[in-house]
Design a protein around this motif. Structure first.
Motif, PDB file in Angstrom:
ATOM      1  N   ALA A 172       1.058  -1.275   0.092  1.00 35.13           N
ATOM      2  CA  ALA A 172       0.175   0.153   0.079  1.00 35.13           C
ATOM      3  C   ALA A 172       0.870   1.344  -0.168  1.00 35.13           C
ATOM      4  O   ALA A 172       0.334   2.268  -0.472  1.00 35.13           O
ATOM      5  N   GLY A 173       2.301   1.053   0.582  1.00 34.60           N
ATOM      6  CA  GLY A 173       2.816   2.185   0.745  1.00 34.60           C
ATOM      7  C   GLY A 173       3.585   2.779  -0.891  1.00 34.60           C
ATOM      8  O   GLY A 173       3.785   3.948  -1.046  1.00 34.60           O
ATOM      9  N   ARG A 174       3.379   2.035  -1.822  1.00 38.33           N
ATOM     10  CA  ARG A 174       3.584   2.399  -3.045  1.00 38.33           C
ATOM     11  C   ARG A 174       2.612   2.936  -3.687  1.00 38.33           C
ATOM     12  O   ARG A 174       2.823   3.758  -4.999  1.00 38.33           O
ATOM     13  N   LEU A 175       1.542   3.064  -3.207  1.00 35.68           N
ATOM     14  CA  LEU A 175       0.263   4.150  -3.582  1.00 35.68           C
ATOM     15  C   LEU A 175       0.728   5.385  -3.570  1.00 35.68           C
ATOM     16  O   LEU A 175      -0.039   6.404  -3.894  1.00 35.68           O
ATOM     17  N   ALA A 176       1.545   5.973  -2.893  1.00 37.32           N
ATOM     18  CA  ALA A 176       2.023   7.179  -2.274  1.00 37.32           C
ATOM     19  C   ALA A 176       1.994   8.014  -3.407  1.00 37.32           C
ATOM     20  O   ALA A 176       1.488   9.507  -3.244  1.00 37.32           O
ATOM     21  N   PRO A 177       2.587   7.801  -4.315  1.00 42.95           N
ATOM     22  CA  PRO A 177       2.962   8.824  -5.599  1.00 42.95           C
ATOM     23  C   PRO A 177       1.602   9.177  -6.134  1.00 42.95           C
ATOM     24  O   PRO A 177       1.555  10.271  -6.805  1.00 42.95           O
ATOM     25  N   THR A 178       0.608   8.487  -5.973  1.00 39.56           N
ATOM     26  CA  THR A 178      -0.861   8.971  -6.530  1.00 39.56           C
ATOM     27  C   THR A 178      -1.595  10.316  -5.687  1.00 39.56           C
ATOM     28  O   THR A 178      -2.394  10.921  -6.273  1.00 39.56           O
ATOM     29  N   ASP A 179      -0.716  10.399  -4.498  1.00 39.91           N
ATOM     30  CA  ASP A 179      -1.106  11.629  -3.599  1.00 39.91           C
ATOM     31  C   ASP A 179      -0.510  12.792  -4.200  1.00 39.91           C
ATOM     32  O   ASP A 179       0.621  12.920  -3.514  1.00 39.91           O
ATOM     33  N   GLY A 180      -0.578  13.551  -5.149  1.00 39.43           N
ATOM     34  CA  GLY A 180      -0.152  14.696  -5.573  1.00 39.43           C
ATOM     35  C   GLY A 180       0.392  15.656  -4.377  1.00 39.43           C
ATOM     36  O   GLY A 180       1.556  16.277  -4.533  1.00 39.43           O
ATOM     37  N   VAL A 181      -0.561  15.976  -3.613  1.00 40.63           N
ATOM     38  CA  VAL A 181      -0.198  16.720  -2.449  1.00 40.63           C
ATOM     39  C   VAL A 181       0.841  16.354  -1.645  1.00 40.63           C
ATOM     40  O   VAL A 181       1.669  17.402  -1.140  1.00 40.63           O
ATOM     41  N   LEU A 182       0.965  15.196  -1.111  1.00 37.50           N
ATOM     42  CA  LEU A 182       2.002  14.557  -0.316  1.00 37.50           C
ATOM     43  C   LEU A 182       3.220  14.899  -1.204  1.00 37.50           C
ATOM     44  O   LEU A 182       4.234  15.473  -0.535  1.00 37.50           O
ATOM     45  N   GLY A 183       3.293  14.711  -2.508  1.00 41.45           N
ATOM     46  CA  GLY A 183       4.552  14.707  -3.119  1.00 41.45           C
ATOM     47  C   GLY A 183       5.029  16.429  -2.904  1.00 41.45           C
ATOM     48  O   GLY A 183       6.283  16.775  -2.892  1.00 41.45           O
ATOM     49  N   GLU A 184       4.061  17.249  -3.439  1.00 44.68           N
ATOM     50  CA  GLU A 184       4.524  18.459  -3.237  1.00 44.68           C
ATOM     51  C   GLU A 184       4.708  19.034  -2.138  1.00 44.68           C
ATOM     52  O   GLU A 184       5.806  19.673  -1.811  1.00 44.68           O
ATOM     53  N   LEU A 185       4.219  18.722  -0.727  1.00 45.82           N
ATOM     54  CA  LEU A 185       4.581  19.039   0.349  1.00 45.82           C
ATOM     55  C   LEU A 185       6.094  18.219   0.562  1.00 45.82           C
ATOM     56  O   LEU A 185       6.641  19.099   1.485  1.00 45.82           O
ATOM     57  N   TYR A 186       6.148  17.143   0.384  1.00 46.04           N
ATOM     58  CA  TYR A 186       7.690  16.616   0.335  1.00 46.04           C
ATOM     59  C   TYR A 186       8.614  17.649   0.126  1.00 46.04           C
ATOM     60  O   TYR A 186       9.726  17.864   0.725  1.00 46.04           O
ATOM     61  N   LEU A 187       8.669  17.939  -1.294  1.00 45.87           N
ATOM     62  CA  LEU A 187       9.415  18.738  -2.050  1.00 45.87           C
ATOM     63  C   LEU A 187       9.641  19.942  -0.956  1.00 45.87           C
ATOM     64  O   LEU A 187      10.765  20.670  -1.190  1.00 45.87           O
ATOM     65  N   ALA A 188       8.379  20.707  -0.567  1.00 45.74           N
ATOM     66  CA  ALA A 188       8.642  22.072   0.104  1.00 45.74           C
ATOM     67  C   ALA A 188       8.931  21.790   1.719  1.00 45.74           C
ATOM     68  O   ALA A 188       9.377  22.746   2.378  1.00 45.74           O
ATOM     69  N   SER A 189       9.138  20.592   2.191  1.00 43.70           N
ATOM     70  CA  SER A 189       9.436  20.210   3.579  1.00 43.70           C
ATOM     71  C   SER A 189      10.935  20.141   3.672  1.00 43.70           C
ATOM     72  O   SER A 189      11.699  19.976   2.790  1.00 43.70           O
ATOM     73  N   ALA A 190      11.337  20.056   4.982  1.00 44.42           N
ATOM     74  CA  ALA A 190      12.703  19.883   5.450  1.00 44.42           C
ATOM     75  C   ALA A 190      13.225  18.644   5.145  1.00 44.42           C
ATOM     76  O   ALA A 190      14.491  18.375   5.155  1.00 44.42           O
ATOM     77  N   PHE A 191      12.234  17.516   4.695  1.00 43.61           N
ATOM     78  CA  PHE A 191      12.598  16.215   4.224  1.00 43.61           C
ATOM     79  C   PHE A 191      12.973  16.310   2.723  1.00 43.61           C
ATOM     80  O   PHE A 191      13.589  15.391   2.394  1.00 43.61           O
ATOM     81  N   GLY A 192      12.634  17.458   2.004  1.00 42.95           N
ATOM     82  CA  GLY A 192      12.997  17.367   0.703  1.00 42.95           C
ATOM     83  C   GLY A 192      14.303  17.448   0.162  1.00 42.95           C
ATOM     84  O   GLY A 192      15.248  17.970   0.838  1.00 42.95           O
ATOM     85  N   PRO A 193      14.807  17.289  -1.008  1.00 40.22           N
ATOM     86  CA  PRO A 193      16.002  16.908  -1.444  1.00 40.22           C
ATOM     87  C   PRO A 193      16.433  18.205  -1.809  1.00 40.22           C
ATOM     88  O   PRO A 193      15.481  19.062  -2.235  1.00 40.22           O
ATOM     89  N   THR A 194      17.656  18.405  -2.303  1.00 36.32           N
ATOM     90  CA  THR A 194      18.341  19.535  -2.840  1.00 36.32           C
ATOM     91  C   THR A 194      18.357  19.308  -4.241  1.00 36.32           C
ATOM     92  O   THR A 194      18.803  18.425  -4.810  1.00 36.32           O
ATOM     93  N   ILE A 195      17.495  20.226  -5.107  1.00 39.30           N
ATOM     94  CA  ILE A 195      17.259  20.038  -6.451  1.00 39.30           C
ATOM     95  C   ILE A 195      18.423  20.882  -7.270  1.00 39.30           C
ATOM     96  O   ILE A 195      18.640  22.042  -7.077  1.00 39.30           O
ATOM     97  N   ALA A 196      19.039  20.187  -8.112  1.00 45.49           N
ATOM     98  CA  ALA A 196      20.024  20.652  -8.995  1.00 45.49           C
ATOM     99  C   ALA A 196      19.435  20.928 -10.337  1.00 45.49           C
ATOM    100  O   ALA A 196      18.981  20.071 -11.033  1.00 45.49           O
ATOM    101  N   ILE A 197      19.572  22.083 -10.694  1.00 46.79           N
ATOM    102  CA  ILE A 197      18.678  22.566 -12.086  1.00 46.79           C
ATOM    103  C   ILE A 197      20.077  23.117 -12.932  1.00 46.79           C
ATOM    104  O   ILE A 197      20.681  24.100 -12.796  1.00 46.79           O
ATOM    105  N   GLN A 198      19.992  22.309 -14.114  1.00 47.26           N
ATOM    106  CA  GLN A 198      20.809  22.693 -15.257  1.00 47.26           C
ATOM    107  C   GLN A 198      19.745  23.584 -16.459  1.00 47.26           C
ATOM    108  O   GLN A 198      19.093  22.680 -16.946  1.00 47.26           O
ATOM    109  N   ALA A 199      20.067  24.790 -16.809  1.00 51.92           N
ATOM    110  CA  ALA A 199      19.177  25.142 -17.713  1.00 51.92           C
ATOM    111  C   ALA A 199      19.954  26.093 -18.814  1.00 51.92           C
ATOM    112  O   ALA A 199      20.972  26.345 -18.513  1.00 51.92           O
ATOM    113  N   ARG A 200      19.357  26.395 -20.048  1.00 53.11           N
ATOM    114  CA  ARG A 200      19.975  27.303 -20.990  1.00 53.11           C
ATOM    115  C   ARG A 200      18.894  28.043 -21.939  1.00 53.11           C
ATOM    116  O   ARG A 200      17.494  27.376 -21.999  1.00 53.11           O
TER     117      ARG A 200
END
Length: 402
Positions: free
Chosen positions: A313-341
């Motif tokens: 059941a834990g693999r269903l977590a990605p279907t909760d979009g709000v949980l993923g967005e909150l994860y990115l914005a929380s202290a548990f979220g990763p550091t995102i490296a962005i390369q753009a041009r």
């Protein structure tokens, strides 16, 4: 703690409650199936304890899978517009996750308060030296070799004999016990209480009560706790009989003490645990295991396998979009490296929790000035070279450069 971290934890906690309710249904079915495979009290007690532990551990393992699943998805390129999240804690509106978390914490606090009140009442229970005949009867139980050393014994204003004290057990008896029980019944009662000491039931009961405080909302937790208490008493009855107690005497003592009930549940009381009729029947007519019981093992094993599979059941977590967005914005979220041009050249950003922590333009470090979600990158002369908008979910938009 930021707003996003608080909301992420509350939503994760809501996932834990929902998962525990789902898995609890399977655990309850597994326990009921297994208990029909045996009539042995020790085995049934172990089964109840194992399923109680599973009810606590499986949701925790599932939440670990949820965290891992959300973390995996967070590393993938985002799709679609980000969910609108608050930017300051004071602006957070109560949501379902936060309400569930608040109710759960309030319930835990109440359960722990009740536990502390029982412990305090037990600690303040005054006792006097036990009557000489009771002390003599206790010393006679040494020959049964049920315990290596006899506990302290005393007389207190309680309704039923009981063992109290987590680290230094003491046996307490109520006034008038000698007038209620004959010699054989008294010996059987004392052996039953010594069985609690040998098994370490007081400490295990405390641990179970602490876990129950966390799972107070779960009906299966209460059912398993009651089953553990019931089978624990049956185990002590059987252990007392194996060490010299007469089954008929112990059964008579149970009946005589039944009306007194039990004192605080942190102690092990002679009449505590319920199912008096079943206990008396077990003493007078011990149950016999049969083939009909053992044939049910396959169904019980299938139910246990279903409990393990429910971890998925834990693999269903990605279907909760709000949980993923909150994860990115929380202290548990990763550091995102962005390369753009763009048409003006390349640039790189390192973003965490909606904050640009490092940046470079054309492989040269630049100064970062950020106010809210608006970020300005400047060169050594403090001239703006790039203007960005960063969302709490670490998504970036920038103004066109020429």
């Amino acid at each position: 703690m930021t707003a996003f971290t608080a909301q992420y934890l509350s939503r994760l906690e809501m996932w834990g409650v929902l998962v525990s309710l789902l898995q609890g249904t399977l655990i309850f079915a597994s326990w009921r199936a297994w208990q029909r495979t045996t009539a042995d009290a020790a085995w049934r007690h172990w089964l109840a304890c194992a399923h109680f532990a599973a009810l606590c551990l499986l949701p925790l393992l599932t939440l670990a899978i949820v965290q891992a699943s959300v973390s995996d998805v967070a590393g993938q390129p985002p799709h679609g517009p980000p969910t609108v999240l608050p930017t300051v804690f004071d602006g957070v509106r109560p949501n379902l996750g936060m309400v569930v978390a608040a109710v759960w914490l309030a319930g835990v606090a109440v359960m722990l308060w009740r536990l502390a009140r029982e412990a305090r009442a037990l600690a303040r229970l005054r006792h006097a030296p036990a009557p000489a005949p009771v002390s003599t009867a206790l010393r006679k139980t040494v020959r049964a070799r049920l315990v290596t050393s006899l506990p302290e014994i005393g007389e207190a204003r309680i309704r039923s004999p009981q063992v109290a004290g987590w680290w230094r057990p003491r046996l307490l008896v109520p006034p008038g016990l000698l007038a209620l029980l004959d010699a054989a019944e008294l010996e059987a009662v004392l052996l039953h209480e010594l069985a609690h000491v040998r098994r370490g039931d007081l400490r295990w009961n405390l641990l179970q009560r602490l876990v129950l405080a966390l799972l107070w909302f779960h009906p299966v937790a209460w059912a398993l706790q009651a089953a553990i208490a019931r089978e624990r008493e049956r185990c002590c009855d059987a252990l007392a009989v194996r060490h010299g107690a007469r089954p008929a005497a112990l059964a008579r003592a149970l009946v005589k003490l039944a009306e007194a009930g039990a004192r605080p549940t942190l102690a092990m009381s002679m009449s505590h645990g319920g199912a008096l009729v079943e206990r008396v029947q077990d003493l007078l007519q011990p149950p016999q295991a049969g083939m009909a019981l053992r044939r049910r093992g396959a169904w019980a094993a299938a139910m246990s396998l279903a409990c393990v599979l429910a971890l998925g059941a834990g693999r269903l977590a990605p279907t909760d979009g709000v949980l993923g967005e909150l994860y990115l914005a929380s202290a548990f979220g990763p550091t995102i490296a962005i390369q753009a041009r763009d048409s003006a050249g390349s640039f790189a950003l390192w973003v965490r929790q909606g904050r640009v922590i490092q940046a470079s333009v054309r492989d040269r470090p630049v100064h970062i000035s950020q106010q809210g979600g608006r970020v300005t990158l400047t060169d050594a002369t403090r001239a703006p070279v790039l203007v960005l908008t960063v969302t709490p979910q670490d998504r970036v938009q920038w103004e066109a450069r020429h």
